[in-house]
Scaffold this motif. Structure first.
Motif, PDB file in Angstrom:
ATOM      1  N   LEU A 173      -0.887   7.929  -0.331  1.00  0.00           N
ATOM      2  CA  LEU A 173      -1.604   8.626  -1.388  1.00  0.00           C
ATOM      3  C   LEU A 173      -0.735   9.682  -2.079  1.00  0.00           C
ATOM      4  O   LEU A 173      -0.767   9.838  -3.288  1.00  0.00           O
ATOM      5  CB  LEU A 173      -2.865   9.279  -0.809  1.00  0.00           C
ATOM      6  CG  LEU A 173      -3.744  10.032  -1.794  1.00  0.00           C
ATOM      7  CD1 LEU A 173      -4.245   9.088  -2.893  1.00  0.00           C
ATOM      8  CD2 LEU A 173      -4.911  10.659  -1.076  1.00  0.00           C
ATOM      9  N   TYR A 174       0.115  10.405  -1.306  1.00  0.00           N
ATOM     10  CA  TYR A 174       0.867  11.507  -1.887  1.00  0.00           C
ATOM     11  C   TYR A 174       1.936  11.057  -2.878  1.00  0.00           C
ATOM     12  O   TYR A 174       2.431  11.854  -3.658  1.00  0.00           O
ATOM     13  CB  TYR A 174       1.487  12.394  -0.801  1.00  0.00           C
ATOM     14  CG  TYR A 174       2.487  11.709   0.086  1.00  0.00           C
ATOM     15  CD1 TYR A 174       3.810  11.595  -0.311  1.00  0.00           C
ATOM     16  CD2 TYR A 174       2.121  11.201   1.326  1.00  0.00           C
ATOM     17  CE1 TYR A 174       4.739  10.981   0.496  1.00  0.00           C
ATOM     18  CE2 TYR A 174       3.043  10.588   2.143  1.00  0.00           C
ATOM     19  CZ  TYR A 174       4.354  10.473   1.718  1.00  0.00           C
ATOM     20  OH  TYR A 174       5.273   9.861   2.515  1.00  0.00           O
ATOM     21  N   VAL A 175       2.295   9.772  -2.897  1.00  0.00           N
ATOM     22  CA  VAL A 175       3.304   9.296  -3.839  1.00  0.00           C
ATOM     23  C   VAL A 175       2.807   9.406  -5.276  1.00  0.00           C
ATOM     24  O   VAL A 175       3.555   9.747  -6.184  1.00  0.00           O
ATOM     25  CB  VAL A 175       3.718   7.845  -3.502  1.00  0.00           C
ATOM     26  CG1 VAL A 175       4.595   7.267  -4.593  1.00  0.00           C
ATOM     27  CG2 VAL A 175       4.418   7.806  -2.158  1.00  0.00           C
ATOM     28  N   ARG A 176       1.533   9.163  -5.495  1.00  0.00           N
ATOM     29  CA  ARG A 176       0.987   9.180  -6.859  1.00  0.00           C
ATOM     30  C   ARG A 176       0.121  10.412  -7.172  1.00  0.00           C
ATOM     31  O   ARG A 176      -0.195  10.656  -8.308  1.00  0.00           O
ATOM     32  CB  ARG A 176       0.135   7.929  -7.082  1.00  0.00           C
ATOM     33  CG  ARG A 176       0.890   6.654  -6.928  1.00  0.00           C
ATOM     34  CD  ARG A 176       1.732   6.409  -8.151  1.00  0.00           C
ATOM     35  NE  ARG A 176       2.445   5.152  -7.996  1.00  0.00           N
ATOM     36  CZ  ARG A 176       3.663   4.941  -8.405  1.00  0.00           C
ATOM     37  NH1 ARG A 176       4.315   5.890  -9.020  1.00  0.00           N
ATOM     38  NH2 ARG A 176       4.237   3.789  -8.227  1.00  0.00           N
ATOM     39  N   ASP A 177      -0.230  11.177  -6.180  1.00  0.00           N
ATOM     40  CA  ASP A 177      -1.147  12.303  -6.368  1.00  0.00           C
ATOM     41  C   ASP A 177      -0.393  13.610  -6.076  1.00  0.00           C
ATOM     42  O   ASP A 177      -0.116  13.924  -4.919  1.00  0.00           O
ATOM     43  CB  ASP A 177      -2.330  12.136  -5.421  1.00  0.00           C
ATOM     44  CG  ASP A 177      -3.346  13.267  -5.526  1.00  0.00           C
ATOM     45  OD1 ASP A 177      -3.057  14.299  -6.167  1.00  0.00           O
ATOM     46  OD2 ASP A 177      -4.443  13.103  -4.961  1.00  0.00           O
ATOM     47  N   GLU A 223       0.859  -1.193   0.000  1.00  0.00           N
ATOM     48  CA  GLU A 223       0.000   0.000   0.000  1.00  0.00           C
ATOM     49  C   GLU A 223       0.899   1.248   0.000  1.00  0.00           C
ATOM     50  O   GLU A 223       1.690   1.449   0.908  1.00  0.00           O
ATOM     51  CB  GLU A 223      -0.875  -0.006   1.253  1.00  0.00           C
ATOM     52  CG  GLU A 223      -1.855   1.114   1.321  1.00  0.00           C
ATOM     53  CD  GLU A 223      -3.059   0.898   0.419  1.00  0.00           C
ATOM     54  OE1 GLU A 223      -3.684   1.897   0.064  1.00  0.00           O
ATOM     55  OE2 GLU A 223      -3.365  -0.261   0.077  1.00  0.00           O
ATOM     56  N   GLU A 224       0.820   2.079  -1.033  1.00  0.00           N
ATOM     57  CA  GLU A 224       1.619   3.296  -1.122  1.00  0.00           C
ATOM     58  C   GLU A 224       0.838   4.451  -0.511  1.00  0.00           C
ATOM     59  O   GLU A 224      -0.375   4.529  -0.668  1.00  0.00           O
ATOM     60  CB  GLU A 224       1.920   3.643  -2.587  1.00  0.00           C
ATOM     61  CG  GLU A 224       2.868   2.691  -3.253  1.00  0.00           C
ATOM     62  CD  GLU A 224       3.165   3.107  -4.683  1.00  0.00           C
ATOM     63  OE1 GLU A 224       2.301   3.749  -5.313  1.00  0.00           O
ATOM     64  OE2 GLU A 224       4.258   2.785  -5.152  1.00  0.00           O
ATOM     65  N   TRP A 284       0.545  15.355  -2.507  1.00  0.00           N
ATOM     66  CA  TRP A 284       1.954  15.545  -2.164  1.00  0.00           C
ATOM     67  C   TRP A 284       2.200  16.980  -1.692  1.00  0.00           C
ATOM     68  O   TRP A 284       2.878  17.212  -0.693  1.00  0.00           O
ATOM     69  CB  TRP A 284       2.814  15.216  -3.388  1.00  0.00           C
ATOM     70  CG  TRP A 284       4.279  15.396  -3.178  1.00  0.00           C
ATOM     71  CD1 TRP A 284       5.090  14.702  -2.328  1.00  0.00           C
ATOM     72  CD2 TRP A 284       5.123  16.337  -3.826  1.00  0.00           C
ATOM     73  NE1 TRP A 284       6.380  15.150  -2.419  1.00  0.00           N
ATOM     74  CE2 TRP A 284       6.428  16.159  -3.339  1.00  0.00           C
ATOM     75  CE3 TRP A 284       4.898  17.321  -4.799  1.00  0.00           C
ATOM     76  CZ2 TRP A 284       7.502  16.910  -3.762  1.00  0.00           C
ATOM     77  CZ3 TRP A 284       5.984  18.071  -5.227  1.00  0.00           C
ATOM     78  CH2 TRP A 284       7.259  17.860  -4.714  1.00  0.00           C
TER      79      TRP A 284
END
Length: 171
Positions: free
Chosen positions: A11-15, A8-9, A19
Protein backbone atom coordinates in the motif's frame (compact mmCIF):
# COMPACT_ATOMS: atom_id res chain seq x y z
CA UNK A 1 -0.29 -15.69 -11.11
CA UNK A 2 -0.59 -15.44 -14.87
CA UNK A 3 1.54 -13.07 -16.93
CA UNK A 4 -1.40 -10.68 -17.35
CA UNK A 5 -1.94 -10.02 -13.64
CA UNK A 6 -0.06 -7.20 -11.83
CA UNK A 7 1.86 -8.17 -8.70
CA UNK A 8 0.25 -6.98 -5.49
CA UNK A 9 2.13 -3.79 -4.47
CA UNK A 10 2.43 -2.79 -0.84
CA UNK A 11 0.00 0.00 0.00
CA UNK A 12 2.77 2.49 0.89
CA UNK A 13 4.19 2.43 -2.67
CA UNK A 14 1.22 4.39 -4.03
CA UNK A 15 -0.10 6.14 -0.91
CA UNK A 16 2.15 8.94 0.48
CA UNK A 17 0.37 8.89 3.86
CA UNK A 18 0.88 5.14 4.21
CA UNK A 19 4.49 5.58 3.14
CA UNK A 20 5.08 8.13 5.93
CA UNK A 21 3.48 5.74 8.44
CA UNK A 22 5.78 2.95 7.21
CA UNK A 23 8.83 5.21 7.68
CA UNK A 24 7.67 6.30 11.15
CA UNK A 25 7.18 2.67 12.16
CA UNK A 26 10.70 1.80 11.00
CA UNK A 27 12.12 4.86 12.74
CA UNK A 28 10.64 3.75 16.08
CA UNK A 29 12.63 0.51 16.03
CA UNK A 30 15.91 1.48 14.39
CA UNK A 31 19.01 1.87 16.51
CA UNK A 32 19.77 5.27 18.02
CA UNK A 33 23.41 6.30 18.24
CA UNK A 34 24.86 8.70 20.74
CA UNK A 35 27.09 11.29 19.07
CA UNK A 36 30.02 13.16 20.59
CA UNK A 37 32.14 15.88 19.01
CA UNK A 38 35.63 16.89 20.12
CA UNK A 39 37.82 19.70 18.83
CA UNK A 40 41.57 19.78 18.25
CA UNK A 41 42.66 23.34 19.11
CA UNK A 42 46.30 24.42 19.03
CA UNK A 43 48.19 27.49 20.15
CA UNK A 44 50.97 29.17 18.16
CA UNK A 45 53.54 26.84 19.75
CA UNK A 46 51.61 23.77 18.53
CA UNK A 47 50.39 22.76 21.98
CA UNK A 48 46.94 21.19 22.37
CA UNK A 49 44.13 22.65 24.44
CA UNK A 50 43.01 20.07 27.01
CA UNK A 51 40.24 20.26 29.59
CA UNK A 52 40.09 18.61 33.01
CA UNK A 53 36.47 17.51 33.67
CA UNK A 54 35.45 17.16 37.32
CA UNK A 55 33.53 13.95 36.51
CA UNK A 56 36.43 12.08 34.84
CA UNK A 57 39.73 10.84 36.23
CA UNK A 58 41.64 12.00 33.12
CA UNK A 59 41.97 15.11 31.00
CA UNK A 60 40.14 15.31 27.67
CA UNK A 61 39.88 17.22 24.42
CA UNK A 62 37.31 20.04 24.51
CA UNK A 63 33.87 19.07 23.26
CA UNK A 64 31.10 16.77 24.36
CA UNK A 65 27.82 15.09 23.59
CA UNK A 66 25.50 16.28 20.84
CA UNK A 67 22.02 17.24 21.93
CA UNK A 68 18.87 15.80 20.34
CA UNK A 69 18.80 16.59 16.60
CA UNK A 70 22.02 18.61 16.81
CA UNK A 71 24.69 18.08 14.16
CA UNK A 72 28.17 17.00 15.30
CA UNK A 73 29.56 20.24 13.83
CA UNK A 74 27.18 22.40 15.87
CA UNK A 75 27.76 20.30 18.99
CA UNK A 76 31.51 20.86 18.70
CA UNK A 77 31.11 24.62 18.33
CA UNK A 78 28.56 24.85 21.19
CA UNK A 79 30.60 22.72 23.59
CA UNK A 80 33.83 24.70 23.09
CA UNK A 81 31.94 27.95 23.66
CA UNK A 82 30.24 26.58 26.81
CA UNK A 83 33.43 25.07 28.22
CA UNK A 84 35.98 27.82 27.63
CA UNK A 85 34.12 30.73 26.04
CA UNK A 86 35.94 30.35 22.76
CA UNK A 87 33.94 30.79 19.58
CA UNK A 88 35.94 28.78 17.09
CA UNK A 89 35.42 28.41 13.41
CA UNK A 90 35.14 24.66 13.20
CA UNK A 91 37.15 23.75 10.13
CA UNK A 92 37.72 20.31 8.71
CA UNK A 93 36.48 17.03 10.04
CA UNK A 94 39.58 15.10 11.08
CA UNK A 95 38.22 11.76 12.20
CA UNK A 96 35.15 9.68 12.87
CA UNK A 97 35.36 6.79 15.28
CA UNK A 98 32.87 4.16 16.28
CA UNK A 99 33.30 3.63 20.02
CA UNK A 100 32.15 0.20 21.16
CA UNK A 101 29.89 -0.22 24.20
CA UNK A 102 31.88 0.13 27.40
CA UNK A 103 30.96 0.25 31.08
CA UNK A 104 27.40 1.51 31.41
CA UNK A 105 27.50 3.19 27.97
CA UNK A 106 26.08 2.03 24.66
CA UNK A 107 28.16 2.59 21.55
CA UNK A 108 28.61 6.03 20.04
CA UNK A 109 30.02 7.90 17.06
CA UNK A 110 32.88 10.25 17.96
CA UNK A 111 33.70 13.12 15.60
CA UNK A 112 36.92 15.15 15.93
CA UNK A 113 37.10 18.52 14.18
CA UNK A 114 39.95 20.93 13.54
CA UNK A 115 39.47 24.01 15.72
CA UNK A 116 42.47 25.79 14.29
CA UNK A 117 45.23 27.78 15.94
CA UNK A 118 44.62 30.53 18.46
CA UNK A 119 46.98 33.42 19.16
CA UNK A 120 49.16 33.43 22.26
CA UNK A 121 47.04 36.24 23.72
CA UNK A 122 43.80 34.26 23.29
CA UNK A 123 45.47 31.12 24.68
CA UNK A 124 46.62 32.99 27.83
CA UNK A 125 43.18 34.48 28.45
CA UNK A 126 41.12 31.28 28.21
CA UNK A 127 39.58 30.06 31.45
CA UNK A 128 37.10 27.30 32.28
CA UNK A 129 33.56 28.66 32.03
CA UNK A 130 31.68 25.46 32.66
CA UNK A 131 31.39 24.20 36.27
CA UNK A 132 32.04 20.72 34.87
CA UNK A 133 35.68 21.75 34.29
CA UNK A 134 38.30 21.85 37.01
CA UNK A 135 40.95 23.35 34.74
CA UNK A 136 42.16 23.85 31.16
CA UNK A 137 45.69 23.96 29.81
CA UNK A 138 47.96 23.94 26.79
CA UNK A 139 50.14 20.85 26.47
CA UNK A 140 52.76 19.45 24.15
CA UNK A 141 52.04 16.11 22.52
CA UNK A 142 54.33 14.38 25.04
CA UNK A 143 52.52 15.98 27.96
CA UNK A 144 49.11 15.20 26.45
CA UNK A 145 50.09 11.54 26.13
CA UNK A 146 50.58 11.41 29.91
CA UNK A 147 47.41 13.36 30.83
CA UNK A 148 44.91 11.68 28.50
CA UNK A 149 43.40 8.24 28.95
CA UNK A 150 44.98 5.84 26.44
CA UNK A 151 42.00 5.76 24.04
CA UNK A 152 41.59 9.55 24.17
CA UNK A 153 45.31 10.00 23.51
CA UNK A 154 45.01 7.69 20.49
CA UNK A 155 42.02 9.74 19.26
CA UNK A 156 44.03 12.99 19.62
CA UNK A 157 47.09 11.44 17.98
CA UNK A 158 45.05 10.17 15.04
CA UNK A 159 43.32 13.55 14.64
CA UNK A 160 46.70 15.29 14.64
CA UNK A 161 47.91 12.84 11.98
CA UNK A 162 44.80 13.51 9.86
CA UNK A 163 45.47 17.24 10.15
CA UNK A 164 49.07 16.83 9.00
CA UNK A 165 48.13 14.43 6.17
CA UNK A 166 45.13 16.56 5.11
CA UNK A 167 42.84 13.57 5.28
CA UNK A 168 39.91 12.23 7.26
CA UNK A 169 40.34 9.07 9.29
CA UNK A 170 37.74 6.49 10.19
CA UNK A 171 38.51 4.01 12.91
Amino acid sequence: MSGNEAAEEPLYVRDPGAWREQLAEGNRFQARKRVAAKVLIRDEQGRLLLVDPVYKPFWDLPGGMAEVNESPHNAARREVDEEVGLVVEIAELLSVEWVAPHGPWDDLLMFVFDGGVVTSRVARELRPRDPELRAIGWYTLEQAARLLREDVWERARQARRALEDKTILYR
